[in-house]
Design a protein around this motif. Structure first.
Motif, short mmCIF file in Angstrom:
data_model
loop_
_atom_site.label_atom_id
_atom_site.label_comp_id
_atom_site.label_asym_id
_atom_site.label_seq_id
_atom_site.Cartn_x
_atom_site.Cartn_y
_atom_site.Cartn_z
N ARG A 64 0.85 -1.19 0.00
CA ARG A 64 0.00 0.00 0.00
C ARG A 64 0.89 1.25 0.00
N PRO A 65 1.79 1.38 -0.98
CA PRO A 65 2.77 2.48 -0.96
C PRO A 65 2.14 3.86 -1.02
N HIS A 66 0.93 3.96 -1.58
CA HIS A 66 0.24 5.25 -1.65
C HIS A 66 -0.17 5.76 -0.28
N ASP A 67 -0.17 4.87 0.71
CA ASP A 67 -0.60 5.22 2.07
C ASP A 67 0.44 4.81 3.10
N GLY A 68 1.71 4.90 2.71
CA GLY A 68 2.79 4.58 3.64
C GLY A 68 2.88 3.12 4.02
N ASN A 69 2.27 2.24 3.20
CA ASN A 69 2.22 0.80 3.53
C ASN A 69 1.62 0.56 4.91
N MET A 70 0.66 1.41 5.27
CA MET A 70 0.02 1.28 6.58
C MET A 70 -0.82 0.01 6.65
N PHE A 71 -0.86 -0.58 7.85
CA PHE A 71 -1.71 -1.73 8.08
C PHE A 71 -3.17 -1.34 7.96
N THR A 72 -3.96 -2.26 7.48
CA THR A 72 -5.41 -2.21 7.60
C THR A 72 -5.83 -3.56 8.19
N PRO A 73 -7.07 -3.70 8.63
CA PRO A 73 -7.50 -5.02 9.08
C PRO A 73 -7.25 -6.10 8.03
N ARG A 74 -7.51 -5.79 6.76
CA ARG A 74 -7.30 -6.76 5.70
C ARG A 74 -5.82 -7.14 5.59
N MET A 75 -4.93 -6.15 5.62
CA MET A 75 -3.50 -6.45 5.50
C MET A 75 -3.03 -7.33 6.64
N CYS A 76 -3.44 -7.01 7.87
CA CYS A 76 -3.02 -7.82 9.02
C CYS A 76 -3.45 -9.27 8.84
N HIS A 77 -4.68 -9.47 8.40
CA HIS A 77 -5.17 -10.84 8.22
C HIS A 77 -4.50 -11.53 7.03
N GLU A 78 -4.17 -10.76 5.99
CA GLU A 78 -3.49 -11.37 4.84
C GLU A 78 -2.09 -11.81 5.22
N ILE A 79 -1.38 -11.01 6.01
CA ILE A 79 -0.04 -11.42 6.46
C ILE A 79 -0.14 -12.66 7.33
N ARG A 80 -1.10 -12.66 8.24
CA ARG A 80 -1.31 -13.85 9.08
C ARG A 80 -1.59 -15.08 8.24
N ASP A 81 -2.49 -14.96 7.27
CA ASP A 81 -2.86 -16.11 6.45
C ASP A 81 -1.70 -16.56 5.57
N CYS A 82 -0.93 -15.60 5.06
CA CYS A 82 0.22 -15.94 4.23
C CYS A 82 1.24 -16.73 5.05
#
Length: 259
Positions: free
Chosen positions: A21-39
């Motif tokens: 999410r480089p347009h937003d400082g690669n900030m976490f969102t709920p979706r990103m947190c869950h995607e990293i966990r699932d990955c």
């Protein structure tokens, strides 16, 4: 697996998770947190990769924290940004995780690299904790683990004063392992990852679990005893004999024990 806010790719024994999410400082969102966990859950179940790299998309940001939007209106866990899902996944993964810090590592982004096993930063990277100056805080990984890295006094200063640390200052404080010229970050990270990948995978898993057992309590000890010791025991002559004796309703042959 398909992801929307991260990317994942494999290069031989190296798996790379990129916050995308480089347009937003690669900030976490709920979706990103869950995607990293699932990955990471998927990575934990395969034996192709032996070292994982975490980095940010673009040239400016590793990660500058988390977006608080999108959570439920509740005081329970559903109302909290699920960063712990991500931190715990990295911490419990039986493979070394390298943070390749390609820019600003601020707030939760600083905690993210702290949770990783090794941090490599480019010269222009910057590190900072900002919670108390913007109405937030970290109650666990960002304090206990930070204290382990840089000592209690400096960890408290990072949280109380929120100073900006250059990559070189972070290296001096012990917050990072290596600082390299900006253009060399990717190649140097790959070099270190390949070097680690040549080490024994089971030995590395055991070492990481040993480090984590200190703060992990019963969970940390279980990672040692269950994840690392049980599988080997199930292949032993002792297990085979006890299982056969139980199934056959007979007394076990003790001469098979300890093998």
């Amino acid at each position: 697996m398909h992801f929307e806010e991260i990317t994942y790719e494999e290069d031989g024994p190296i798996g790379t998770i990129t916050l995308n999410r480089p347009h937003d400082g690669n900030m976490f969102t709920p979706r990103m947190c869950h995607e990293i966990r699932d990955c990471i859950d998927g990575i934990r179940r395969e034996t192709r990769t032996r070292v994982i790299v975490v980095t940010g998309a673009g040239e400016k940001f590793f990660c500058i924290g988390g977006r608080k939007e999108g959570m439920q209106d509740t005081l329970l866990y559903a109302g909290v940004l699920p960063t712990l899902e991500m931190y715990e996944a990295i911490d419990k993964l039986q493979k070394p995780v390298i943070a390749s810090v390609n820019g600003f590592a601020v707030g939760g982004g600083n905690v993210l690299h702290v949770v990783c096993d090794i941090t490599i930063a480019k010269d222009s990277a910057m590190f900072r904790q900002v919670g108390p100056m913007m109405g937030s805080f970290d109650g666990g990984y960002g304090t206990w683990y930070l204290e382990d890295l840089i000592g209690k006094k400096r960890a408290k200063e990072m949280w109380y004063r929120n100073p900006k640390l250059t990559a070189r200052q972070a290296l001096e404080w012990g917050l990072v392992n290596h600082v390299v010229p900006d253009a060399e970050l990717k190649d140097f990270t790959r070099k270190i990852a390949l070097e680690i990948a040549d080490r024994g995978a089971f030995a590395l898993a055991s070492i990481k679990a040993s480090f984590n057992a200190r703060h992990g309590g019963v969970s940390g000890l279980s990672r040692m005893a269950h994840d690392l010791l049980l599988r080997g025991y199930l292949d032993s002559r002792e297990h085979t004999e006890l299982a056969a004796a139980f199934a056959g309703r007979r007394a076990p042959e003790a001469s098979e024990f300890g093998h």
